[in-house]
Design a protein around this motif. Sequence first.
Motif, short mmCIF file in Angstrom:
data_model
loop_
_atom_site.label_atom_id
_atom_site.label_comp_id
_atom_site.label_asym_id
_atom_site.label_seq_id
_atom_site.Cartn_x
_atom_site.Cartn_y
_atom_site.Cartn_z
N PHE A 172 0.74 -1.26 -0.23
CA PHE A 172 0.29 0.01 0.15
C PHE A 172 0.66 1.74 0.21
O PHE A 172 0.74 2.00 -0.56
CB PHE A 172 -0.34 0.26 1.37
CG PHE A 172 -2.05 1.10 1.63
CD1 PHE A 172 -2.76 1.36 -0.02
CD2 PHE A 172 -1.86 2.31 1.85
CE1 PHE A 172 -4.02 2.35 -0.01
CE2 PHE A 172 -2.03 3.51 2.33
CZ PHE A 172 -3.34 3.72 1.30
N ARG A 173 1.80 1.50 0.79
CA ARG A 173 2.62 2.45 0.96
C ARG A 173 2.92 2.65 -0.52
O ARG A 173 3.37 4.27 -1.14
CB ARG A 173 4.17 2.15 1.63
CG ARG A 173 4.75 3.08 2.05
CD ARG A 173 5.79 2.64 2.98
NE ARG A 173 4.86 2.81 4.61
CZ ARG A 173 5.36 4.00 5.08
NH1 ARG A 173 6.75 3.81 5.32
NH2 ARG A 173 3.98 4.52 6.30
N ASP A 174 2.79 1.47 -1.64
CA ASP A 174 4.09 2.04 -2.92
C ASP A 174 3.19 2.67 -3.83
O ASP A 174 3.51 3.04 -4.20
CB ASP A 174 3.91 0.50 -3.42
CG ASP A 174 5.49 -0.42 -3.01
OD1 ASP A 174 6.34 0.41 -2.33
OD2 ASP A 174 5.75 -1.40 -3.25
N VAL A 175 1.87 2.81 -3.67
CA VAL A 175 0.48 3.50 -3.86
C VAL A 175 -0.24 4.58 -3.52
O VAL A 175 -0.31 4.89 -4.05
CB VAL A 175 -0.58 2.29 -4.55
CG1 VAL A 175 0.15 1.44 -5.73
CG2 VAL A 175 -1.07 1.49 -3.62
N ALA A 176 0.58 4.37 -2.45
CA ALA A 176 -0.78 5.96 -1.50
C ALA A 176 0.12 7.04 -2.49
O ALA A 176 1.23 7.39 -2.04
CB ALA A 176 0.22 5.73 0.33
N ILE A 177 -0.66 7.93 -1.48
CA ILE A 177 -0.21 9.15 -1.92
C ILE A 177 0.01 10.52 -0.59
O ILE A 177 -1.66 10.04 0.43
CB ILE A 177 -1.20 10.21 -2.48
CG1 ILE A 177 -1.20 9.73 -4.04
CG2 ILE A 177 -0.78 11.65 -2.96
CD1 ILE A 177 -1.68 9.96 -5.04
N ALA A 178 0.26 10.80 0.47
CA ALA A 178 1.03 11.46 1.31
C ALA A 178 1.31 12.70 1.58
O ALA A 178 2.28 13.17 0.58
CB ALA A 178 2.07 10.61 2.11
N PHE A 179 0.42 13.32 1.78
CA PHE A 179 -0.02 15.29 1.33
C PHE A 179 1.00 15.41 3.25
O PHE A 179 0.56 15.14 3.95
CB PHE A 179 -1.08 15.77 1.50
CG PHE A 179 -1.09 15.66 -0.16
CD1 PHE A 179 -0.70 16.59 -1.43
CD2 PHE A 179 -2.24 14.73 -0.36
CE1 PHE A 179 -1.47 16.62 -2.02
CE2 PHE A 179 -2.69 14.31 -1.99
CZ PHE A 179 -1.63 15.12 -2.68
N ALA A 180 1.61 16.65 3.07
CA ALA A 180 1.88 17.43 4.59
C ALA A 180 0.77 18.37 5.14
O ALA A 180 -0.72 18.41 4.20
CB ALA A 180 3.08 18.04 4.58
N GLN A 181 -0.34 18.47 5.77
CA GLN A 181 -0.66 18.85 6.67
C GLN A 181 -0.86 20.42 5.43
O GLN A 181 -2.08 20.86 5.06
CB GLN A 181 -1.01 19.19 8.02
CG GLN A 181 -1.77 20.47 8.31
CD GLN A 181 -2.49 20.83 9.98
OE1 GLN A 181 -1.08 20.09 10.60
NE2 GLN A 181 -2.70 21.66 10.43
N GLN A 182 -0.03 21.20 5.61
CA GLN A 182 0.20 22.71 4.39
C GLN A 182 -0.59 21.96 2.97
O GLN A 182 -1.32 22.90 2.51
CB GLN A 182 1.35 23.14 4.69
CG GLN A 182 1.69 24.42 4.15
CD GLN A 182 2.54 25.21 3.97
OE1 GLN A 182 3.43 24.80 4.34
NE2 GLN A 182 3.10 26.47 3.45
N GLU A 183 0.28 21.28 2.30
CA GLU A 183 0.03 20.38 1.18
C GLU A 183 -1.89 20.34 1.19
O GLU A 183 -2.07 21.08 0.13
CB GLU A 183 0.57 19.40 0.56
CG GLU A 183 2.39 19.85 0.49
CD GLU A 183 2.89 18.38 0.15
OE1 GLU A 183 3.26 17.86 -0.70
OE2 GLU A 183 2.62 17.58 0.55
N TRP A 184 -2.01 19.70 1.91
CA TRP A 184 -3.83 19.19 2.42
C TRP A 184 -4.73 20.33 2.63
O TRP A 184 -5.79 20.32 1.78
CB TRP A 184 -3.63 17.96 3.77
CG TRP A 184 -5.10 17.89 3.31
CD1 TRP A 184 -5.73 18.50 4.21
CD2 TRP A 184 -5.73 16.70 2.62
NE1 TRP A 184 -7.31 17.08 3.92
CE2 TRP A 184 -7.16 15.92 2.43
CE3 TRP A 184 -5.31 15.68 1.75
CZ2 TRP A 184 -7.81 15.97 2.25
CZ3 TRP A 184 -6.25 15.16 1.12
CH2 TRP A 184 -7.33 14.74 1.67
N GLU A 185 -4.42 20.94 2.94
CA GLU A 185 -4.47 22.54 3.03
C GLU A 185 -4.99 23.57 2.39
O GLU A 185 -5.84 24.20 1.89
CB GLU A 185 -4.58 23.14 4.28
CG GLU A 185 -4.98 22.51 5.95
CD GLU A 185 -4.09 22.68 6.60
OE1 GLU A 185 -2.94 24.18 6.99
OE2 GLU A 185 -4.53 22.61 7.86
#
Length: 86
Positions: A16-29
Motif C-alpha cells: 500500500f505504501r508503494d501506491v499511497a499518496i501522502a500530503f503534508a498538512q500544509q499541502e492538504w490544506e
Amino acid sequence: MAQKYVGLQFQGSVTFRDVAIAFAQQEWESLDSAQRDVDRDVMLENYRNLVSLGHSCSKPHVITLLEQWKEPWMIVKKDQGRQYTG
C-alpha cells in the motif's frame, strides 16, 4: 499500426505504501474540496485494488480515516505522540 501488449515483470510485492499518496498538512490544506475528494477516492480505490488482488495486510490507519472523511495527515503515532504523514 497495432500495439502489442508487453507483460510487466515485478521485482517484489507491491505494498500500500508503494501506491499511497501522502500530503503534508500544509499541502492538504492548499487543496480545494474537489481535489481532496479525488485524492480520497484514489487512495480508497488503490487500497481496494490491492485487497482484491489478495494483498493481505491490516487496514492502514489512513484508510480508516479516509473512510470516515477525516483528514489523512491526522495520524498520531502512539509511541511518539506526534503527527506524521506516512
